[in-house]
Design an enzyme around this catalytic site. Sequence first.
Site, PDB file in Angstrom:
ATOM      1  N   CYS A   1       0.813  -1.220   0.000  1.00 25.08           N
ATOM      2  CA  CYS A   1       0.000   0.000   0.000  1.00 25.08           C
ATOM      3  C   CYS A   1       0.846   1.269   0.000  1.00 25.08           C
ATOM      4  CB  CYS A   1      -0.959  -0.009   1.188  1.00 25.08           C
ATOM      5  SG  CYS A   1      -2.362  -1.118   0.939  1.00 25.08           S
TER       6      CYS A   1
ATOM      7  N   LYS B   1       0.492   3.590  -3.086  1.00 23.24           N
ATOM      8  CA  LYS B   1      -0.644   4.473  -3.315  1.00 23.24           C
ATOM      9  C   LYS B   1      -0.194   5.880  -3.729  1.00 23.24           C
ATOM     10  CE  LYS B   1      -4.586   2.797  -0.633  1.00 23.24           C
ATOM     11  NZ  LYS B   1      -5.546   3.136   0.421  1.00 23.24           N
TER      12      LYS B   1
ATOM     13  N   ASP C   1     -14.301   2.706   1.627  1.00 21.08           N
ATOM     14  CA  ASP C   1     -13.512   1.520   1.321  1.00 21.08           C
ATOM     15  C   ASP C   1     -14.025   0.780   0.086  1.00 21.08           C
ATOM     16  OD1 ASP C   1     -11.631   1.506   3.611  1.00 21.08           O
ATOM     17  OD2 ASP C   1     -13.480   1.360   4.761  1.00 21.08           O
TER      18      ASP C   1
ATOM     19  N   ASP D   1      -8.321  -3.621  -5.301  1.00 16.93           N
ATOM     20  CA  ASP D   1      -7.037  -3.223  -4.726  1.00 16.93           C
ATOM     21  C   ASP D   1      -5.943  -4.083  -5.342  1.00 16.93           C
ATOM     22  OD1 ASP D   1      -5.157  -1.965  -2.960  1.00 16.93           O
ATOM     23  OD2 ASP D   1      -6.795  -1.691  -1.544  1.00 16.93           O
TER      24      ASP D   1
ATOM     25  N   ASP E   1     -11.438  -4.617   2.333  1.00 15.22           N
ATOM     26  CA  ASP E   1     -12.367  -3.517   2.098  1.00 15.22           C
ATOM     27  C   ASP E   1     -13.825  -3.981   2.156  1.00 15.22           C
ATOM     28  OD1 ASP E   1     -10.439  -1.579   1.862  1.00 15.22           O
ATOM     29  OD2 ASP E   1     -10.298  -1.705  -0.312  1.00 15.22           O
TER      30      ASP E   1
ATOM     31  N   GLY F   1     -11.001 -12.692 -14.188  1.00 14.24           N
ATOM     32  CA  GLY F   1     -10.060 -11.612 -13.985  1.00 14.24           C
ATOM     33  C   GLY F   1      -9.476 -11.114 -15.287  1.00 14.24           C
ATOM     34  N   HIS F   2      -8.335 -10.432 -15.179  1.00 14.81           N
ATOM     35  CA  HIS F   2      -7.681  -9.857 -16.362  1.00 14.81           C
ATOM     36  C   HIS F   2      -6.180  -9.829 -16.113  1.00 14.81           C
ATOM     37  CE1 HIS F   2      -7.350  -7.613 -20.060  1.00 14.81           C
ATOM     38  NE2 HIS F   2      -6.674  -6.653 -19.453  1.00 14.81           N
ATOM     39  N   SER F   3      -5.415 -10.060 -17.157  1.00 19.44           N
ATOM     40  CA  SER F   3      -3.949 -10.065 -17.020  1.00 19.44           C
ATOM     41  C   SER F   3      -3.311  -9.306 -18.176  1.00 19.44           C
ATOM     42  CB  SER F   3      -3.423 -11.504 -16.995  1.00 19.44           C
ATOM     43  OG  SER F   3      -3.773 -12.182 -18.195  1.00 19.44           O
TER      44      SER F   3
ATOM     45  N   ASP G   1     -10.746   0.446   7.340  1.00 18.15           N
ATOM     46  CA  ASP G   1      -9.492  -0.258   7.623  1.00 18.15           C
ATOM     47  C   ASP G   1      -8.330   0.689   7.355  1.00 18.15           C
ATOM     48  OD1 ASP G   1      -9.766  -0.261   4.864  1.00 18.15           O
ATOM     49  OD2 ASP G   1      -9.090  -2.313   4.579  1.00 18.15           O
TER      50      ASP G   1
END
Length: 348
Positions: A18, A21, A52, A69, A92, A140-142, A228
């Site tokens: 994190c 960010k 969140d 995230d 989250d 998902g995605h790649s 969080d």
Amino acid sequence: MATPYNGRLTSLSHGGGCGCKIAPGILSDILKASPMRNLPTALLAGNDNNEDAAVYQINEHQAIVATTDFFMPIVDDPFEFGRIAATNAISDIYAMGAQPLFALALLGMPIQVLPLEVIQQVTAGGESVCNDAGIMIAGGHSIDTVEPIYGLVAIGIVDPKKLKRNNGAQVGDSIILSKPLGVGILSAALKKGVLSDAGYQEMIDLTTKLNRPGITLSKLEGVHALTDVTGFGLAGHLLEMARGSNLKAQIQWDAIPMLQEAVEHVKADIFTGASTRNWAGYGNEIALAKNIELWQQNLLTDPQTSGGLLISCAPEQEAEVLSILKLGDFSNAQKIGQFEAGSGVSIN
């Protein structure tokens, strides 16, 4: 030319966890350029007050909770990197008081640099955490990237009446933190090669601990606000709660749980660049006692990857909240202060 892989994932990224960010001040300026307009009443939570997750009500008793995230490696072990990133993303959902339903994977890897088996270990780590949370990765995605990136889109569900936002704190509320501070500092020590084996294990244990108690806490009427602690540090996420609730967060330094090895390292001037960026972004709204030193400031702004829950609850419910957290194996959970009339965050 691509950086060759030397067995250390963190060597392939300019930041980790994190701490990657975008600084809060810059992010605020970016979002100002594209304000949300004509919002439907069914959207119970969106970009307002840096919630969140987004929450969209679909009927009287159900609302969909959606979040995403992802980040670059905070550790060198690919399996643990996957576990940490997945735990952080699902957090989250718990922070809104929701039950996770399923996830989608987000994967960006330097295909010409990393061996296939290393990438497989990253995704396996993420899958293991989703399995622990009782959900599946449904797609998902790649993409092929310069730096390794992994994370999730997490989807959950909540009863709108039990939804917990970060802006509902009330005067007199107790502020409770469920995990100790210092993960970002430990990650900086790891990059410098000075983190102990015990410190590394403590870092892994904390960043892969699911914030599951959020579901139970959402059922308590006396829990007024929930979030969080992640990339903006304890001070930053406290400030979000204070701003949203139009109150002042009064914090007692000695009550804040923190990792002892992190304290030792930050006193030796080991911390992340994100700490400095965080303070530059919101430090003008944080009142520090005169005896607070720079190392303490750097702990307050330390980016927490997969950090703990930050809870605002009625004083009479404080004991029950702490009991729920202790039963959930959050042994470091403590009351760190209270909300009062005023604005900003004050550290005594």
